[in-house]
Write a protein that holds these residues in place. Sequence first.
Motif, short mmCIF file in Angstrom:
data_model
loop_
_atom_site.label_atom_id
_atom_site.label_comp_id
_atom_site.label_asym_id
_atom_site.label_seq_id
_atom_site.Cartn_x
_atom_site.Cartn_y
_atom_site.Cartn_z
N PHE A 120 0.82 -1.22 0.00
CA PHE A 120 0.00 0.00 0.00
C PHE A 120 0.85 1.27 0.00
CE2 PHE A 120 -2.72 -3.20 2.17
CZ PHE A 120 -3.75 -3.23 1.25
N ASP A 121 2.00 1.19 0.66
CA ASP A 121 2.92 2.33 0.74
C ASP A 121 2.23 3.56 1.34
OD1 ASP A 121 5.36 3.57 0.49
OD2 ASP A 121 5.02 4.23 -1.57
N LEU A 122 1.42 3.35 2.37
CA LEU A 122 0.78 4.46 3.06
C LEU A 122 1.76 5.10 4.04
CD1 LEU A 122 -2.77 2.97 3.79
CD2 LEU A 122 -2.08 4.49 1.93
N LYS A 123 1.48 6.33 4.38
CA LYS A 123 2.35 7.06 5.29
C LYS A 123 1.80 6.96 6.71
CE LYS A 123 1.88 10.88 2.98
NZ LYS A 123 2.01 12.27 2.49
N ASP A 124 2.71 6.73 7.66
CA ASP A 124 2.29 6.73 9.06
C ASP A 124 2.02 8.17 9.47
OD1 ASP A 124 1.60 5.65 11.46
OD2 ASP A 124 3.46 4.50 11.69
N TYR A 125 1.28 8.32 10.51
CA TYR A 125 0.89 9.67 10.92
C TYR A 125 1.08 9.84 12.41
CZ TYR A 125 -3.36 7.35 12.55
OH TYR A 125 -4.23 6.52 13.19
N SER A 126 1.16 11.08 12.83
CA SER A 126 1.28 11.40 14.24
C SER A 126 -0.08 11.82 14.78
CB SER A 126 2.29 12.53 14.44
OG SER A 126 1.92 13.66 13.67
N ALA A 127 -0.15 12.01 16.08
CA ALA A 127 -1.41 12.38 16.71
C ALA A 127 -1.92 13.71 16.15
CB ALA A 127 -1.23 12.48 18.22
N GLY A 128 -3.23 13.79 16.04
CA GLY A 128 -3.84 15.03 15.56
C GLY A 128 -4.20 15.01 14.10
N VAL A 129 -3.71 14.04 13.33
CA VAL A 129 -4.02 13.97 11.91
C VAL A 129 -5.38 13.29 11.73
CG1 VAL A 129 -3.33 13.01 9.68
CG2 VAL A 129 -1.60 13.90 11.25
N ILE A 130 -6.24 13.90 10.97
CA ILE A 130 -7.55 13.32 10.67
C ILE A 130 -7.41 12.47 9.41
CG2 ILE A 130 -9.94 13.79 10.07
CD1 ILE A 130 -9.71 16.41 11.61
#
Length: 775
Positions: free
Chosen positions: A169-179
Amino acid sequence: MARNLTEDYGAFDNNTERGEKQEQVSLLKRALGFFTNRYLVLGAIFVAFGIAILVMTIRLQFSDYQNTLSQSSSGVIRQYVSQAPRGDIYDSRGVLLASTVEYNTVMIANAYMDDASLNSLCLELSYLFDQYHCIDVADLDQYFVLDPKARFVKAEDKIRLWQTDPNLFDLKDYSAGVIVTFTDDYVKTDPNVFFLYLRRKFNIDNNYTIEEAYRIIRIRYQIFSDNWAFIKGTPVKIATDVPDELLRKLEEENYHYMGLVSGKEYARTYSSEALYASHVLGYVGKISSVTYQDLASFGYTSDDFVGKSGVEAQMERYLHGSSGITPYSIWTMNGEDGLFVPHSYGRAPEGGATVYLTIDSHVQEVGTQALKDLITEAKEYEEVNQTGYKVASAGAFVMMNVNTGAVIAMGSYPNYDPNDFILQNYGDDQAKEQVKYYLGVDEYQEITSADIPLWNRAIMSMYAPGSTFKPCTALAALENGDITPDDNTIRCTGPLDVDGWIFRCLEFPDYGHGDLTLNDAMAQSCNIYFMILGIQTGIDNISAMANRFGLGVKSGIDLPGEISGVMSSRENKRLTRQSVYDKTWFPSNTAQASIGQFDNCFTILQLCRYTCGIATNKLCTPYVVDKVVADDGSILYQGQTESVDIGISQENIEAVRTAMRCVATGTSRWGSSAGNQFLDYPVEMVCKTGTAETGFENTRKEYSNGLFICYAPKDNPEVALALVVEKGQWGSSSVVIAKKIMAAYFNEQISSYEPLYTPNPILGDYLPSISATAG
């Protein structure tokens, strides 16, 4: 005069002009003749054709020709690698232990369909697979399911790794606060959002219900996960165990089921007898990336199954066979007519060779069951008596032909069912759960770390040999001249002080046995006798003798994972201790090593090989593979190698054999550590019991290990046996296992009831607690 000269020059000039005109005419005539020459014309035509072909080739090479071809013609011809059936494995009696089962498979190849057409096909196939009871190949189920609600089946950290895989999928990880929404390129930890993301990714029409969309997604994901190969023309497997009836339907309507390809796959299967020899046989599993890199040059594919342990791994190159090449044709979007090629145009796969083992399945089953029964009874005894000690929980045994080194039986418990590694790939939930236990996954981590069911304890674990080492000490003393077959009396006194260490006789701690001969001392397993004898002989002579019998040295058996073990020696102590003082060898070290303690740690296979050496005065190389046979009957491999003379004098080795026979019979003065368990036994046994401390008896409240070695019959010996019961408490407790194994080999009947677990020792057979005193 001048005029004439001028006229003469003028006359000269006119002649030159006329010559030039004539020359020009001549050149024109020659050129015209050259261009009208028939050979030149033919040559020009060929050149023109060549240039035209070159231009067309370049245009085709650098254009989207393949897609154009699929849209303008009705059929596409490709090929794929076809799997070879794995070779069979038989035991020494011809009992089939491992074979292959053939399954029909359905694959889907790139037919250049648009998403709408492909999704419609996937949904139809999903219902067909259910209708005909096929097994879906749906790797998505390992991470995400809809049953009926969307949910992930792995922990969040593993889901993140899965979704961020650059090859997937090559999705990006995210940090807190991202919708996070289903339309962005961030990791989806909400399964409902992830479902919408997949639905959008595969362009599934909103007219499909949630269930229908999920059915489509399962197949589309299977294609997507191997998308590069799919695009390049390699078909992707989407169902297996497909009945012939469905295959006929798909083939008869192949213009409708575009891109579908039928094939064969071969699954490993193991007989019921294989369960008892699982550590010898091993199991197969999906090839790892590391192994694939090593084997790709031999024709392996990334989808192959390979041996992971045991004979399956050791004989992999013989068992695997050679893959074939199968051409296939598929229908595309524009019609029902086209060129289709028969499978005979490819190369048929060649099955693996047949492996014949030295293992006797009957003896193997009896030994494994006897070991399991003793452990079960020990646990039941503890439940009733509540001693607070950890009791027998595991063990191993090895039986060998003393003359050839052929391994007749090799068992380790707890064991495992190799079929579980196959059945888990076909949706068997119980098999999946068992494999989790075998591998120590999730909630099984703690219990698996104690049981280690995949661990072949016979060759991968080492144990202090305890009193089973005493025959080696006796042989070293005899060969060194410290005792002789006729003069070997040593007095077992009260407490023995060696370097300030106080050792006591277990049976008579205050005053000892008194005078003991070698036969008496072996029968009673007297520690004080062998400590004194060992100190007289010296650790160097004892270590050298152990080495001659292969103790502390890899045997060279044809199984992966064998360890070498450790033999006590000055050099080993020097290399393994920290301080200068600890590196020094003391007589008290020799005393302990002489009775199979201190650093001594050997595998059960080494103890069995050592017992064979005592029986024959030869050192053999153990082997479990008798031979490997090709389809044409030719022998590709043979396991037996020639034994090596140990070189012990005949009278000295006979003295030790006689002493070991007294362990079964006792002497005229003393009983035996086997406790007369071989009284009226139909086979004359030569043996030695052993109880080895682990060092955790007090801290962990667990019993010592019980060991036993023997060979039989006494005269013209055939087989040797070594076994261990972890936390078995006493070597004598394990004798009943040996009796059952020997009876199975010799086809003898023994008493229908045998007390398996003996909670108290019959005679002393271990190193008691020792205390240091000044002096």
